[in-house]
Design a protein around this motif. Sequence first.
Motif, PDB file in Angstrom:
ATOM      1  N   ARG A 166      20.439 100.277  17.658  1.00 28.91           N
ATOM      2  CA  ARG A 166      21.175  99.014  17.601  1.00 28.91           C
ATOM      3  C   ARG A 166      20.579  98.089  16.539  1.00 28.91           C
ATOM      4  O   ARG A 166      21.308  97.466  15.750  1.00 28.91           O
ATOM      5  CB  ARG A 166      21.137  98.328  18.970  1.00 28.91           C
ATOM      6  CG  ARG A 166      21.989  97.059  19.046  1.00 28.91           C
ATOM      7  CD  ARG A 166      21.683  96.252  20.291  1.00 28.91           C
ATOM      8  NE  ARG A 166      20.352  95.639  20.237  1.00 28.91           N
ATOM      9  CZ  ARG A 166      20.077  94.525  19.577  1.00 28.91           C
ATOM     10  NH1 ARG A 166      21.019  93.895  18.881  1.00 28.91           N
ATOM     11  NH2 ARG A 166      18.848  94.023  19.582  1.00 28.91           N
ATOM     12  N   LYS A 170      22.397  96.753  13.154  1.00 26.77           N
ATOM     13  CA  LYS A 170      22.623  95.312  13.080  1.00 26.77           C
ATOM     14  C   LYS A 170      21.939  94.673  11.881  1.00 26.77           C
ATOM     15  O   LYS A 170      22.540  93.848  11.179  1.00 26.77           O
ATOM     16  CB  LYS A 170      22.118  94.638  14.363  1.00 26.77           C
ATOM     17  CG  LYS A 170      22.245  93.120  14.344  1.00 26.77           C
ATOM     18  CD  LYS A 170      21.751  92.489  15.635  1.00 26.77           C
ATOM     19  CE  LYS A 170      21.871  90.964  15.590  1.00 26.77           C
ATOM     20  NZ  LYS A 170      21.427  90.324  16.845  1.00 26.77           N
ATOM     21  N   TYR A 171      20.701  95.069  11.617  1.00 24.41           N
ATOM     22  CA  TYR A 171      19.903  94.346  10.636  1.00 24.41           C
ATOM     23  C   TYR A 171      19.872  94.977   9.247  1.00 24.41           C
ATOM     24  O   TYR A 171      19.296  94.382   8.327  1.00 24.41           O
ATOM     25  CB  TYR A 171      18.482  94.170  11.157  1.00 24.41           C
ATOM     26  CG  TYR A 171      18.409  93.219  12.338  1.00 24.41           C
ATOM     27  CD1 TYR A 171      18.584  91.845  12.151  1.00 24.41           C
ATOM     28  CD2 TYR A 171      18.193  93.684  13.621  1.00 24.41           C
ATOM     29  CE1 TYR A 171      18.533  90.968  13.214  1.00 24.41           C
ATOM     30  CE2 TYR A 171      18.136  92.814  14.704  1.00 24.41           C
ATOM     31  CZ  TYR A 171      18.307  91.455  14.492  1.00 24.41           C
ATOM     32  OH  TYR A 171      18.271  90.589  15.559  1.00 24.41           O
ATOM     33  N   PRO A 173      22.790  95.968   7.251  1.00 28.99           N
ATOM     34  CA  PRO A 173      24.197  96.172   6.886  1.00 28.99           C
ATOM     35  C   PRO A 173      24.375  96.795   5.501  1.00 28.99           C
ATOM     36  O   PRO A 173      25.399  97.421   5.230  1.00 28.99           O
ATOM     37  CB  PRO A 173      24.780  94.751   6.937  1.00 28.99           C
ATOM     38  CG  PRO A 173      23.608  93.839   6.779  1.00 28.99           C
ATOM     39  CD  PRO A 173      22.471  94.545   7.465  1.00 28.99           C
TER      40      PRO A 173
END
Length: 217
Positions: A166, A170-171, A173
């Motif tokens: 996750r 998320k971090y 991109p």
Amino acid sequence: MIDLHVHDLREIAVLGAHCDDIAIGLGGTLLSLVASTTIPPRVHAFVLSGEDSRREIEERHALAALCPGADLELTVLDVPDGRAPGYWEAIKTALESFRHTCEPDVVFAPHRGDAHQDHRLLAELVPTVFRDHLVLGYEILKWEADTPQPTIYHPLTRKIVEEKARILLKYYPSQVDHDWFDEQAFLGLSRLRGVQCRRPHAEAFVLEKATLRFGKA
């Protein structure tokens, strides 16, 4: 399997050639390590490329998420991606300076058999600077067929590896367009390493060098 325990980690050093290498190679280990300690260790991170770029911002946010509550210090250089061998002297000098900022109980870096020239160069230089330390080489999932034969496994729960995936998605991109950068790939590799150590999931490492003692010290 034989269990080896490293107790009372006060400082660790994590080194990568690119922003996201550390998270891919040992993100689950960082999450598990920080969560298992009463006082989170100091985390000293060193990355060869990405200084003052979008990727450095991604790295800072991701490492903060992987090391919640830890005293985190990040150094990012501006070595061009894919050109590390041409910057050998600058990298060596920066590594030596980084070494003087910490006294880690364990050092995580790429493994020597990595097919990417930037990863491989860093793997070769780390033991020349951290000469008397426990150095564990991590694997970086990618297109090249350079998956190592690991010698050390760190078991992880499914919850931990799902959180790692996750955080990666998320971090970072800037990386999601890569066809291998997805949850299935990350969980698949950790499940494979889990099978090899009879656990649900794991991250695997190559041991650089260590001594073994039998009987009384």
